[in-house]
Motif scaffolding. Sequence first.
Motif, PDB file in Angstrom:
ATOM      1  N   GLY A 242       0.827  -1.197   0.000  1.00 17.53           N
ATOM      2  CA  GLY A 242       0.000   0.000   0.000  1.00 17.53           C
ATOM      3  C   GLY A 242       0.861   1.246   0.000  1.00 17.53           C
ATOM      4  N   SER A 243       0.205   2.399  -0.107  1.00 17.42           N
ATOM      5  CA  SER A 243       0.932   3.666  -0.086  1.00 17.42           C
ATOM      6  C   SER A 243       0.007   4.761   0.402  1.00 17.42           C
ATOM      7  CB  SER A 243       1.478   4.012  -1.476  1.00 17.42           C
ATOM      8  OG  SER A 243       0.436   4.096  -2.424  1.00 17.42           O
ATOM      9  N   GLY A 244       0.621   5.838   0.867  1.00 12.96           N
ATOM     10  CA  GLY A 244      -0.133   6.989   1.344  1.00 12.96           C
ATOM     11  C   GLY A 244       0.603   8.261   0.996  1.00 12.96           C
ATOM     12  N   GLY A 245       0.266   9.328   1.691  1.00  6.56           N
ATOM     13  CA  GLY A 245       0.877  10.604   1.388  1.00  6.56           C
ATOM     14  C   GLY A 245       2.336  10.700   1.776  1.00  6.56           C
ATOM     15  N   SER A 246       2.781   9.832   2.691  1.00 10.22           N
ATOM     16  CA  SER A 246       4.154   9.960   3.183  1.00 10.22           C
ATOM     17  C   SER A 246       5.041   8.767   2.885  1.00 10.22           C
ATOM     18  CB  SER A 246       4.145  10.189   4.704  1.00 10.22           C
ATOM     19  OG  SER A 246       3.572   9.073   5.373  1.00 10.22           O
ATOM     20  N   ALA A 247       4.475   7.618   2.501  1.00 13.54           N
ATOM     21  CA  ALA A 247       5.309   6.428   2.354  1.00 13.54           C
ATOM     22  C   ALA A 247       4.664   5.416   1.417  1.00 13.54           C
ATOM     23  CB  ALA A 247       5.554   5.780   3.718  1.00 13.54           C
ATOM     24  N   ARG A 263       8.947   2.626   3.117  1.00 13.81           N
ATOM     25  CA  ARG A 263       9.895   3.580   2.555  1.00 13.81           C
ATOM     26  C   ARG A 263       9.227   4.951   2.484  1.00 13.81           C
ATOM     27  NH1 ARG A 263      11.611   7.675  -1.036  1.00 13.81           N
ATOM     28  NH2 ARG A 263      13.794   7.330  -1.522  1.00 13.81           N
ATOM     29  N   PHE A 264       9.752   5.912   3.235  1.00 18.15           N
ATOM     30  CA  PHE A 264       9.161   7.240   3.321  1.00 18.15           C
ATOM     31  C   PHE A 264       9.629   8.121   2.167  1.00 18.15           C
ATOM     32  CE2 PHE A 264       8.548   5.495   7.437  1.00 18.15           C
ATOM     33  CZ  PHE A 264       7.389   6.083   7.924  1.00 18.15           C
ATOM     34  N   ASN A 265       8.743   8.999   1.730  1.00 13.60           N
ATOM     35  CA  ASN A 265       9.057   9.888   0.621  1.00 13.60           C
ATOM     36  C   ASN A 265      10.109  10.910   1.030  1.00 13.60           C
ATOM     37  OD1 ASN A 265       7.045   8.502  -0.689  1.00 13.60           O
ATOM     38  ND2 ASN A 265       5.495  10.093  -0.411  1.00 13.60           N
TER      39      ASN A 265
END
Length: 477
Positions: A242-247, A263-265
């Motif tokens: 999965g993914s979100g706004g930060s990672a 893994r964070f952006n």
Amino acid sequence: MIEEMNAARETRNRKEMAELRLLVKSSMGEGKQTATPSSHRERYQKLDVKRLQTLPLVFGEPPDWASLFAAHPPRLGSTESGVVQPFWSSIIRRLPRGKVILVDKHTTTSFGSRKPDVVGYLAGQPQSVAHIALIGELKGRRSAGKDDFDDEEKGHLESFLEELLLNYQPWRSSMFGFLSDGVLIQFFRLVVKPKKQLHEGPPMQLVEDGAWGLATLLESPDYEGLKVEIRGAPVHVKDYLGSGGSAVVFSGELNGEEVVIKRFNENRPEALTREWMNLGAVKTLGSLVPRVLGTVGDVLILQPVGDKFASSVHSMDALANLDDFVQLINILEQAHRKCGLVHRDVRLNNFFRIKGTTQVFLNDWGSAAAAGVLADFDGALQHAPDEILDSWERGHQYKPAFSHDLEMVVRTVFHSTNTMTFREIQAEEDAKTLRTFWAHHLKPAVWQRMLKAAQACESNASFLPLLQAVLVAMVVN
């Protein structure tokens, strides 16, 4: 009783899924595009395009398999699905194994809901989105006098490359793709850092320089995968979670054990620090929360890897049941009582069952904040109570409270039992629209009683019986 409820809800959700598929077919057609052709054309025409005399810039050794493309190539005007796709499929099966393996993916999803025709995966790695090195899109054979691809086709390919880079491989700065009609091939390289630009090579004959360029990308890829090591031990990246706004999150393996790789952006360095600190603060909750195995650069390595709950009509994951929600409420209550934290990101995608068990744990603590202390909003906006939406809309801080988490539980229960309806706001960020949606759908008396119980923090006395009543009512209906 719980098993019967789950079975009935499972049947209802599968029915919703079938209805949605019919709706999509009638409104969008059978194609795989996620935008109209005109939007692809406009997309390309707005790009900063750098046209190059050759792409790739440096060619490797010429391949000995270029002649494969000379055997019965598609005739002028041949269709993509009837001729070009089968032609390429036959070629792919006969290509020698290089550092990148081409796979025919036109009938299966490769990432999100996208189905590029050809995907190049790093050899020796799982065929997951983390290991995609190259994307190819096939088009109908050009007609007489036409030896290039149009803006619509180029924009379509670019949309694949951008979505993959931004949402699934944010650590990369660029990616190659190609368009082909079985005779011609044209290479592109989308660069997203430090600024977005599309590099475009000239169309080439596959039996000549085109195969040579393809061989270069297969034998000398510009991507080697996401490399992670913890204390000298390699962490093997596997499937996208999965993914979100930060990672962006993947499953992986460390010393023979399953792990989570978060893994964070690069533009959200504070997000990793905040999540690491919050996980340390709730460490006393034991197996109810993830365990940090280590950090390296912008990556968190966590355990356990959980089983997701169904959050959309097309999901084949398990449906959350009454016991799952009871456990979720218990975790939130303990985090508040023992650690003084409000989670603030309560939603179906953030709590899981430990694999092979019925035990629930709560993930994604990066948005958690101290109860009663002024804070900027962060977390699940689509599940946020009106009080939070009001503050967010005005740009004001607010004081997180345990009741906010419980109100998010109510909305999460609604999401779980009404997945098709929730689609209306799953990406919505307008506070007025969100307030209107919840005011309408949570108007029935049983939902109102749950909300009032949540607002009063009555998690045990009256909240749980109401929760059970809602789930039973959903089965009956």
